[in-house]
Design a protein around this motif. Sequence first.
Motif, PDB file in Angstrom:
ATOM      1  N   THR A  41      27.438  -0.470   0.664  1.00 34.41           N
ATOM      2  CA  THR A  41      26.203  -0.692   1.314  1.00 34.41           C
ATOM      3  C   THR A  41      24.922  -0.221   0.924  1.00 34.41           C
ATOM      4  OG1 THR A  41      26.150  -0.668   3.520  1.00 34.41           O
ATOM      5  CG2 THR A  41      27.044   1.229   2.777  1.00 34.41           C
ATOM      6  N   GLY A  42      24.382  -0.759   2.033  1.00 33.22           N
ATOM      7  CA  GLY A  42      23.238  -0.131   1.431  1.00 33.22           C
ATOM      8  C   GLY A  42      22.283   1.580   2.136  1.00 33.22           C
ATOM      9  N   ASN A  43      22.314   2.370   1.521  1.00 33.45           N
ATOM     10  CA  ASN A  43      21.543   3.719   2.197  1.00 33.45           C
ATOM     11  C   ASN A  43      21.479   3.503   3.516  1.00 33.45           C
ATOM     12  OD1 ASN A  43      20.977   5.107   2.647  1.00 33.45           O
ATOM     13  ND2 ASN A  43      18.099   5.548   1.169  1.00 33.45           N
ATOM     14  N   PHE A  67      14.653   7.914   1.396  1.00 37.78           N
ATOM     15  CA  PHE A  67      15.655   7.642   0.117  1.00 37.78           C
ATOM     16  C   PHE A  67      15.406   8.795  -0.736  1.00 37.78           C
ATOM     17  CE2 PHE A  67      14.357   3.502   1.661  1.00 37.78           C
ATOM     18  CZ  PHE A  67      15.981   2.431   1.612  1.00 37.78           C
ATOM     19  N   ASN A  77      13.218   5.426   4.624  1.00 40.89           N
ATOM     20  CA  ASN A  77      14.171   4.110   5.212  1.00 40.89           C
ATOM     21  C   ASN A  77      13.784   3.268   6.063  1.00 40.89           C
ATOM     22  OD1 ASN A  77      16.180   2.356   4.509  1.00 40.89           O
ATOM     23  ND2 ASN A  77      17.853   3.740   4.588  1.00 40.89           N
ATOM     24  N   HIS A 130      17.043  -1.240   6.922  1.00 41.38           N
ATOM     25  CA  HIS A 130      18.629  -0.784   6.096  1.00 41.38           C
ATOM     26  C   HIS A 130      19.128   0.014   6.897  1.00 41.38           C
ATOM     27  CE1 HIS A 130      15.220  -1.543   2.915  1.00 41.38           C
ATOM     28  NE2 HIS A 130      15.805  -2.747   3.572  1.00 41.38           N
ATOM     29  N   GLY A 175      23.530  -0.776   7.245  1.00 38.97           N
ATOM     30  CA  GLY A 175      24.431   1.192   6.990  1.00 38.97           C
ATOM     31  C   GLY A 175      25.469   1.341   7.551  1.00 38.97           C
ATOM     32  N   PRO A 212      27.528   3.705  -0.491  1.00 36.71           N
ATOM     33  CA  PRO A 212      26.106   3.012   0.320  1.00 36.71           C
ATOM     34  C   PRO A 212      24.929   3.912  -1.229  1.00 36.71           C
ATOM     35  CG  PRO A 212      26.422   5.612   0.122  1.00 36.71           C
ATOM     36  CD  PRO A 212      27.365   5.197  -0.561  1.00 36.71           C
ATOM     37  N   ALA A 229      21.527   2.623  -4.169  1.00 35.60           N
ATOM     38  CA  ALA A 229      20.560   3.077  -4.120  1.00 35.60           C
ATOM     39  C   ALA A 229      19.780   4.163  -3.032  1.00 35.60           C
ATOM     40  CB  ALA A 229      19.658   1.845  -3.458  1.00 35.60           C
TER      41      ALA A 229
END
Length: 110
Positions: free
Chosen positions: A33-35, A40, A46, A50, A54, A89, A91
């Motif tokens: 999944t995404g961050n 970040f 972020n 997102h 997530g 997660p 990136a």
Amino acid sequence: MQLPTPVTWSSAPPLRRAIAEALRRHRPEIVITGNFGDTFGGRNLNQADHIAVGRAVLDTVRDAANRWIFADQFTDGLEPWRGVVEVFPMAGAADRATGRHTFWSLGWSG
């Protein structure tokens, strides 16, 4: 998936329903999944969508295993899926000091 845009935490129930159906249909062992952290890996903030997606994915891995959540999906031949063993997660989730990425190993019981 036909979901409202932008995705925010208030759209989480329909999003979680759609993700649960996908998990139950495809039955993965690993989910990426995404961050969903606030940043970040430092000072770069972020984005709300997102974070929402997530966190919804992380919550829905648990939901997909529960036969009482989105039970209407079982009329289509789907069954609860407890086979996800790790959630990664991508990136921005690495610890800058160690370079290690955070992941969740799921120790299902029962």
